[in-house]
Design a protein around this motif. Structure first.
Motif, short mmCIF file in Angstrom:
data_model
loop_
_atom_site.label_atom_id
_atom_site.label_comp_id
_atom_site.label_asym_id
_atom_site.label_seq_id
_atom_site.Cartn_x
_atom_site.Cartn_y
_atom_site.Cartn_z
N ALA A 28 0.82 -1.21 0.00
CA ALA A 28 0.00 0.00 0.00
C ALA A 28 0.85 1.26 0.00
O ALA A 28 0.32 2.37 0.07
CB ALA A 28 -0.92 0.00 1.22
N GLY A 29 2.17 1.10 -0.06
CA GLY A 29 3.06 2.25 -0.09
C GLY A 29 3.42 2.79 1.28
O GLY A 29 4.07 3.83 1.38
N ARG A 30 3.05 2.09 2.33
CA ARG A 30 3.34 2.56 3.69
C ARG A 30 4.66 1.99 4.19
O ARG A 30 5.10 0.93 3.74
CB ARG A 30 2.19 2.19 4.63
N VAL A 39 1.15 -4.61 8.56
CA VAL A 39 1.45 -4.05 7.24
C VAL A 39 1.04 -5.06 6.18
O VAL A 39 0.86 -6.24 6.45
CB VAL A 39 2.96 -3.73 7.07
N LYS A 40 0.87 -4.57 4.96
CA LYS A 40 0.64 -5.48 3.83
C LYS A 40 1.98 -6.06 3.38
O LYS A 40 3.01 -5.82 3.99
CB LYS A 40 -0.07 -4.74 2.70
N ARG A 41 1.95 -6.80 2.29
CA ARG A 41 3.16 -7.48 1.86
C ARG A 41 4.27 -6.47 1.59
O ARG A 41 4.07 -5.47 0.89
CB ARG A 41 2.89 -8.31 0.61
N VAL A 42 5.45 -6.77 2.13
CA VAL A 42 6.55 -5.82 1.99
C VAL A 42 7.18 -5.96 0.61
O VAL A 42 7.17 -7.02 -0.01
CB VAL A 42 7.61 -6.02 3.09
N ASP A 43 7.73 -4.87 0.15
CA ASP A 43 8.39 -4.79 -1.15
C ASP A 43 9.89 -4.98 -0.93
O ASP A 43 10.60 -4.04 -0.55
CB ASP A 43 8.09 -3.43 -1.79
N GLN A 44 10.39 -6.20 -1.17
CA GLN A 44 11.79 -6.49 -0.94
C GLN A 44 12.68 -5.74 -1.92
O GLN A 44 13.74 -5.20 -1.54
CB GLN A 44 12.03 -8.01 -1.07
N VAL A 45 12.29 -5.70 -3.16
CA VAL A 45 13.13 -5.08 -4.19
C VAL A 45 13.30 -3.59 -3.93
O VAL A 45 14.40 -3.04 -4.01
CB VAL A 45 12.54 -5.34 -5.58
N PHE A 46 12.20 -2.91 -3.60
CA PHE A 46 12.27 -1.48 -3.32
C PHE A 46 13.24 -1.20 -2.18
O PHE A 46 14.05 -0.27 -2.24
CB PHE A 46 10.88 -0.93 -2.99
N GLY A 47 13.16 -2.02 -1.12
CA GLY A 47 14.03 -1.80 0.02
C GLY A 47 15.50 -1.98 -0.29
O GLY A 47 16.34 -1.23 0.19
N ALA A 64 -2.25 9.17 -1.39
CA ALA A 64 -2.46 9.66 -2.75
C ALA A 64 -2.69 8.49 -3.71
O ALA A 64 -3.54 8.55 -4.60
CB ALA A 64 -1.25 10.47 -3.20
N ALA A 65 -1.93 7.41 -3.49
CA ALA A 65 -2.10 6.22 -4.34
C ALA A 65 -3.48 5.63 -4.16
O ALA A 65 -4.11 5.15 -5.11
CB ALA A 65 -1.02 5.19 -4.01
N ALA A 66 -3.97 5.66 -2.90
CA ALA A 66 -5.30 5.11 -2.64
C ALA A 66 -6.37 5.97 -3.29
O ALA A 66 -7.40 5.46 -3.72
CB ALA A 66 -5.53 5.02 -1.14
#
Length: 958
Positions: free
Chosen positions: A306-308, A925-933, A956-958
């Motif tokens: 969710a971008g959080r 939290v929702k699923r974490v973004d490993q690549v972004f991190g 804003a994304a929501a």
């Protein structure tokens, strides 16, 4: 009712094992078997079955066991110890002791591979990293190592990887702690690193070294300005690490400011009990260019779906479970629970409180220097004098005080936050024979850092992040700790069925002794007679482990399973070198092995040769014979996990061991799965020469969110003389020349008391029952789910050991769903997923342990069956392949409260089974973004404005 029932002797085993007789009967009915013994007979090869009962004392109830251990503890003598060498007494804040150290919400979780249900301890660990970043002045810190000595050895390996080291040596300053030098010497020997130990000012030639390690302050207390030497090493294209004391760094210029590339140390004196040597949180911090060469886990910031903001373990491709022998280290378990304690110590005290503690400690040292001038006028907390040690020792012993006697005419003292003015008066009398008015002198002396050279005083602020300023009342601190705890999934929430991890009950009675001062207050280098009770406890555990394995000699020095692997291989190499067989440099490792095996073999200077597995998951005996022939005369050892990581008892295990022995090799048995053997088979009987034992698995030491652990090794008689020794505390029959693998002589003795309690309360009958219940649980779940989820491997008669692997490899093609999607969907069902994609990609490895009741096993089965039904809704087209509860899992409460645009309902997302309405764990939290991190790496506490910016982006994304 029997007499034992009336006397409460067996009550603990009945409570430790989760299933009672009726539940056991129901599970056996599903399997179509009359008894657990029948199941064992089908699963375990008869050729290795143990016939004689374990030679253990009869079980004791909780009260009796605690009373017996208390009696042992009373044999310890708590003298005042001023021995230093990286170990200092400390006050553990009660708010941390009660809410963290003694709280199953903190000590029972596993390593946070499932980041979405580990946000609390991940936040705590990133706070630990931020603390170290501030104190060391280096931009990257990891989330703990085993101790300072192994951290220094890891730093040496890092420098070798990061430099052009060919033909160059590594330098260690003689002022480093002796145990640090010993562990680095051991590591260097088997990695073929030429080593020079000497006084840096005279013996260091920067042109001849690829790296150097100095102590700051050194083991005798001197504070040196290392910046000029560091610059000279850098000019010759070398790197430098500093061994540091985090409390001293509150006042001292940081290693980063001095130009150091790496800083290592122990955060023990930040609220972690001495415990006769451990467990303690080692650490390592580096400059940014060395990030991808770092050993150990690093926690980093990322975002969720969710971008959080969210946390997770970063850059895992460096680690052994992925890169095997090419990993930066063999580290698996570290010291997470103790790192959290140290971080919370800093949160509780804040920068002002830490400065007060540092200045108070320094004042006690300055007072002592008033009584007798030390060798060096530059010091923080440690002073060394040239005095006649004999009368000093006599006076010290009359006051029950331990000092460090360096030579007949040289004595050292280290003070700490617990040292009082009365203690200083005693120490002054001990050193001089004259009375000393510490109170009056303290009033005259002032409170500044006067013995620290002005050029080496810290000038900048530390711990500026709000987390180190907001928890000043106990109410606020208690709620802060509870908020973090509630974000995690622990055994207090439900089963953690991680295959190869054995997440069993850590009973309250087992945990109680770690808070006893008689065990917790001992310095690791205190005279042995002062630790008589601890040694009796350790000997009791040793005798039990030797009976369970059949291997009659033990070392408790390895303070993790991976370190046990390394210690076992070093023991083998010592033995073979003594026999003139140093040419044996190949280690055979089955394809199914845990990643620590090849990583440990590499650290022991061995070349890894992989042995194939057959279609049933067993070691391919024909390929083993091929590998033995290919490497004839060079095979040092076979590393074998039994039962295998594929969840089966291999029928050919005795033949496998015989083949290796016939080729002149030794058999190293990885004891990670001893929970499927205890009481039913002894590893020595089918050919093991050495075995490491994960006390944090089979014998109930909790995993602590990623440590502590203990990995003692047991060996056959021919290997016993070659076990690790120690340079400070000599043991009869052990030669320090054979190496040292941990900072403390007996690893982490404090937590071995947990295993003592477990063994004492279970007895032989209880251990055997636990093994049977673990095997029953795994086979029951496999049977219930076999029409829904195929089991990848089974034994010769269709049964599993204590764990099984569910094969999910076909899901992607048919449903567009991966094993990870299933693992995350289990969170919505209030469950912790089994081990994901290990040892086979796109599988789930399930291990329930004996502690789980049938209702919890059924809860897992019901969830997995329901998920299978959800997959069919995807197959039918009712739910799109790209928008369904599995692909979008886990679902948060915040998400359900917002707008909803999915083809499934909120209820289907959050309450897929009716029982969840009564109680449900919600992922924070929702699923974490490993690549972004990993692409946007950040390993410190994010500033508040970063959170606000990400929140705005998510909205804003929501």
């Amino acid at each position: 009712m029997t007499l034992d029932d009336l006397l409460d002797a067996r009550s603990f085993a009945q409570r430790h094992v989760g299933c009672g007789p009726q539940e056991e009967r129901a599970m056996l009915n599903v399997l179509g078997l009359p008894t657990v013994e029948t199941l064992i007979g089908e699963a375990l090869p008869s050729s290795i079955r143990q016939t004689a009962p374990l030679d253990l004392p009869p079980p004791a109830g909780e009260a009796r066991a605690l009373a017996e251990l208390r009696a042992l503890a009373s044999r310890n003598q708590l003298w005042r110890s001023y021995l230093g060498m990286g170990y200092c007494a400390t006050h553990t804040p009660p708010v941390i002791q009660r809410n963290v150290l003694e709280n199953p919400g903190w000590y029972t979780p596993y390593t946070p591979y499932q980041a979405e249900i580990s946000q609390g301890r991940l936040e705590a660990l990133i706070t630990f990293q931020q603390m170290l970043i501030d104190l060391t002045g280096l931009p990257v810190a990891n989330a703990s190592l085993l101790d300072e000595a192994t951290a220094a050895a890891e730093a040496m390996g890092l420098m070798r990887r990061a430099t052009k080291s060919a033909g160059r040596s590594f330098f260690i300053d003689a002022g480093c702690h002796p145990q640090v030098i010993a562990v680095m010497q051991t590591r260097a020997r088997w990695l073929d690193i030429p080593l020079v130990v000497g006084e840096a000012a005279r013996a260091l030639d920067p042109a001849r070294v690829f790296g150097a390690h100095f102590q700051y302050p050194d083991t005798w207390g001197r504070i040196e300005d290392w910046s000029a030497l560091i610059a000279r090493v850098h000019a010759a294209d070398g790197l430098v690490s500093l061994g540091v004391d985090p409390l001293a760094l509150v006042l001292l210029k940081s290693p980063g400011e001095l130009g150091a590339d790496i800083a290592v140390g122990s955060a023990q004196r930040f609220g972690v009990p001495l415990g006769y040597g451990g467990p303690h949180p080692g650490f390592l911090a580096v400059r940014e260019a060395l990030l991808r060469q770092m050993p150990g886990r690093i926690v980093g910031l990322t975002r969720d779906a969710a971008g959080r903001p969210a946390y997770r373990m970063a850059l895992q491709t460096r680690e052994q479970h992925i890169r095997r022998e090419k990993a930066t280290s063999n580290i698996c378990t570290s010291q997470v629970l103790l790192a959290n304690v140290a971080a919370f110590f800093a949160v509780w005290h804040g920068p002002e409180g830490l400065r007060r503690i540092a200045l108070r400690t320094h004042l006690m040292a300055r007072l002592l220097a008033q009584a007798l001038a030390p060798e060096s006028p530059r010091y923080f907390d440690t002073l060394t004098w040239r005095v006649d040690a004999a009368p000093v020792r006599t006076r010290a012993e009359s006051r029950r005080v331990n000092l460090r006697y360096l030579a007949p005419d040289r004595v050292a003292v280290t003070v700490d936050e617990t040292t009082t003015l009365a203690d200083v008066a005693d120490l002054a009398w001990i050193l001089t024979g004259r009375a000393f008015d510490a109170q009056t002198r303290a009033a005259q002396l002032g409170t500044g850092p006067e013995a620290i050279p002005p050029a080496l005083l810290r000038t900048g602020a530390i711990l500026a992040h709000p987390v180190f300023h907001e928890q000043r009342s106990e109410t606020a601190m208690m709620r802060y700790l509870k908020r973090l705890e509630n974000r995690d999934y622990s055994l207090a929430e439900g089963m953690i069925p991680l295959g190869s991890c054995t997440m069993k009950l850590n009973a309250a009675a087992e945990m109680a002794p770690i808070s006893w001062s008689e065990f917790a207050g001992l310095h690791p280098f205190a005279p042995r007679e002062q630790a008589a009770g601890t040694h009796a406890m350790l000997a009791g555990v040793g005798a039990a482990l030797e009976a369970i394995t059949g291997l009659p000699h033990m070392s408790l020095q390895p303070n993790s399973g991976a370190n046990g692997e390394y210690a076992g291989l070093v023991t083998i190499r010592n033995y073979q070198a003594a026999r003139g067989e140093g040419r044996r440099d190949v280690c055979l490792i089955p394809f199914s092995a845990h990643g620590t095996n090849p990583a440990s073999a590499h650290m022991a200077g061995l070349k890894v040769a992989v042995v194939a597995c057959d279609a049933r998951g067993n070691v391919d005996v024909a390929d083993l014979e091929t590998q033995l022939a290919l490497h004839a005369g060079r095979v040092a050892a076979l590393m074998l996990t039994y039962p295998s990581t594929h969840g089966v008892y291999e029928e050919a295990v005795r033949e496998i061991c015989d083949l290796v022995h016939a080729a002149g090799g030794q058999v190293y048995l990885d004891g990670a799965n001893l929970n499927a053997l205890a009481g039913y088979a002894r590893v020595a009987d089918f050919g093991a020469d050495v075995c490491h034992i994960n006390l944090h698995k089979t014998f109930c030491i909790p995993h602590g969110g990623g440590g502590p652990g203990m990995g003692p090794i047991v060996v056959a008689p021919h290997l016993a003389p070659f076990l690790p020794g120690h340079p400070v505390v000599r043991e009869e029959g052990l030669d320090p020349a054979h190496g040292t693998v941990s900072a403390a002589p007996w690893g982490s003795p404090l937590i071995v008391a947990i295993s003592w309690m477990y063994l004492r309360m279970m007895g032989a009958e209880g251990l055997r029952r636990a093994t049977g219940a673990a095997i029953l649980g795994a086979n029951y779940v496999a049977e219930r789910l076999k029409g829904h989820w195929p089991v990848l491997y089974t034994g010769a008669r269709g049964r599993n050991a204590h764990e099984c692997i569910f094969d999910l490899r076909a899901l992607k093609a048919r449903y567009g769903v991966t094993a990870e999607d299933v693992a995350k969907r289990l969170i919505d069902y209030g469950l912790h997923a089994p081990t994901l994609s290990f040892p086979v990609h796109e599988t789930l490895m399930f291990e329930p342990t004996e502690s789980e009741p049938k209702v919890e096993l059924d809860r897992f089965c019901d969830a997995m069956i329901a998920i299978r039904a959800e997959l069919e809704r995807i197959a039918s087209g009712e739910w799109p392949r790209e928008d369904n509860p599995l692909r979008n899992a886990p679902h948060t409460a915040e998400e359900l409260a917002g707008e909803w645009h999915h083809p499934y309902t909120r209820e289907q997302a959050a309450y897929p089974l009716p029982g969840l309405r009564a109680h449900k764990y919600w992922a924070p939290v929702k699923r974490v973004d490993q690549v972004f991190g990993d692409r946007n790496f950040f390993c410190g506490c994010p500033p508040p404005e970063a959170w606000i910016a990400q929140e705005r982006g998510a909205n804003a994304a929501a």
